[in-house]
Design an enzyme around this catalytic site. Structure first.
Site, PDB file in Angstrom:
ATOM      1  N   ASP A   1      29.839  34.451  -1.236  1.00 54.12           N
ATOM      2  CA  ASP A   1      28.543  34.885  -0.720  1.00 54.12           C
ATOM      3  C   ASP A   1      28.143  36.195  -1.386  1.00 54.12           C
ATOM      4  O   ASP A   1      28.982  37.075  -1.594  1.00 54.12           O
ATOM      5  CB  ASP A   1      28.606  35.112   0.792  1.00 54.12           C
ATOM      6  CG  ASP A   1      28.691  33.819   1.574  1.00 54.12           C
ATOM      7  OD1 ASP A   1      28.359  32.759   1.020  1.00 54.12           O
ATOM      8  OD2 ASP A   1      29.089  33.870   2.751  1.00 54.12           O
TER       9      ASP A   1
ATOM     10  N   ARG B   1      24.368  29.065  -5.486  1.00 54.15           N
ATOM     11  CA  ARG B   1      23.483  28.981  -4.320  1.00 54.15           C
ATOM     12  C   ARG B   1      22.302  29.907  -4.572  1.00 54.15           C
ATOM     13  O   ARG B   1      22.483  31.096  -4.872  1.00 54.15           O
ATOM     14  CB  ARG B   1      24.219  29.394  -3.048  1.00 54.15           C
ATOM     15  CG  ARG B   1      23.292  29.469  -1.813  1.00 54.15           C
ATOM     16  CD  ARG B   1      23.978  30.121  -0.634  1.00 54.15           C
ATOM     17  NE  ARG B   1      25.019  29.272  -0.089  1.00 54.15           N
ATOM     18  CZ  ARG B   1      26.164  29.721   0.393  1.00 54.15           C
ATOM     19  NH1 ARG B   1      26.433  31.011   0.364  1.00 54.15           N
ATOM     20  NH2 ARG B   1      27.057  28.886   0.893  1.00 54.15           N
TER      21      ARG B   1
END
Length: 301
Positions: free
Chosen positions: A130, A178
């Site tokens: 992330d 992402r």
């Protein structure tokens, strides 16, 4: 009106965090957090899989301050990957480098990631790093490039509100990325401040990554962007196998189901763990609808 900046401030306020645990259930946290344990997370993922949805799990927590905490977090990630393999659920792992000691010792963080990726590789799984706030961006990308010299089952996220998003993305050609709009409060020196500018840059980097032939995980609840991506993919002959949509657990479930039924891969980001506060506050900051959702929970009996 309660502002985005207010909730971002609360997400970093230690005093409020210590008081927030008892508020969690009434604020609606249980609707967006899949329990506190690995077992609870696996049960939630299994139910989502039954609906045709794939998942990624994230054990919540960030900013550890000593080696012991970092090693403990890495061990928890390994155990989570083992549980995914044992239960046979369709699920990846997402994590934050600050959990693994990035602010303590860069080499410690790298070693922790190596162990996690070796476990994931053994089970044929994928790990997503992330992206955190801007102060950790360079360190995250540097470590990712180092890890990818040994592993191909690791990727990260690029945030569209940053001016440098397109440049960073082009340097990650061939990487599973992402693509997100961004959830932190950043300076005008490094990030777009107007939503229209963020949205425009977001769609641009999606197109860039897809046209580069790279795999894109398009993480958004914005149905207009989703429709634009579908149309763009069809117009340019881009296979559904080259991208997926991602949404957060507990948000827009009906749309998630619709996307999966249309034959697109729909991955749900499933957070779990006791340290839910910072994550939950950032979700409230992102969209006015989320704030309304929380206030209703707070006032309910």
């Amino acid at each position: 009106m309660i502002t985005r900046n207010f909730f971002l401030f609360l997400s970093q306020n230690k005093f409020v965090k210590t008081k927030a645990t008892k508020w969690g259930p009434k604020l609606g946290a249980k609707s967006v957090i899949a329990g506190e344990t690995i077992d609870e997370a696996m049960k939630t993922v299994s139910k989502l899989n039954e609906r045709g949805l794939t998942c990624t799990v994230d054990h919540l927590g960030e900013f550890v301050y000593n080696r012991e905490e970092a090693i403990e977090s890495a061990e928890y990630c390994v155990r989570t990957l083992e549980a995914i393999a044992e239960t046979g659920v369709d699920c990846n792992l997402s994590l934050k480098l600050t959990q693994l000691g990035l602010d303590v010792d860069r080499n410690l963080c790298r070693d922790n990631m190596m162990r996690i990726l070796e476990t994931a590789e053994k089970h044929g799984n994928f790990v997503r790093i992330d992206m955190e706030d801007y102060s950790h961006l360079d360190a995250t990308l540097e470590l990712l490039h180092e890890l990818r010299r040994r592993f191909d089952n690791v990727g990260t996220a690029i945030q569209a509100y940053l001016y440098r998003a397109d440049k960073d993305l082009r340097e990650l050609k061939g990487t599973n990325i992402r693509l997100i709009k961004g959830a932190y409060k950043e300076s005008p020196e490094v990030a777009y401040q107007k939503q229209a500018e963020v949205d425009r840059n977001y769609f641009n980097i999606i197109k860039t990554h897809l046209l580069n032939g790279s795999y894109a995980a398009i993480a958004t609840h914005d149905h207009q962007i989703i429709d634009q991506v579908k149309a763009f993919a069809k117009e340019n002959g881009i296979s559904k196998d080259q991208f997926e949509f991602q949404m957060l657990y507990g948000f827009r479930s009906e749309l998630q189901n619709e996307i999966a039924k249309e034959g697109y891969k729909m991955r749900v980001y499933v957070p779990f763990g006791e340290d839910w506060y910072g994550y939950f506050m950032r979700r409230l900051a992102e969209r006015p609808q989320n704030v309304t959702f929380a206030i209703k929970g707070l006032l309910s009996k």
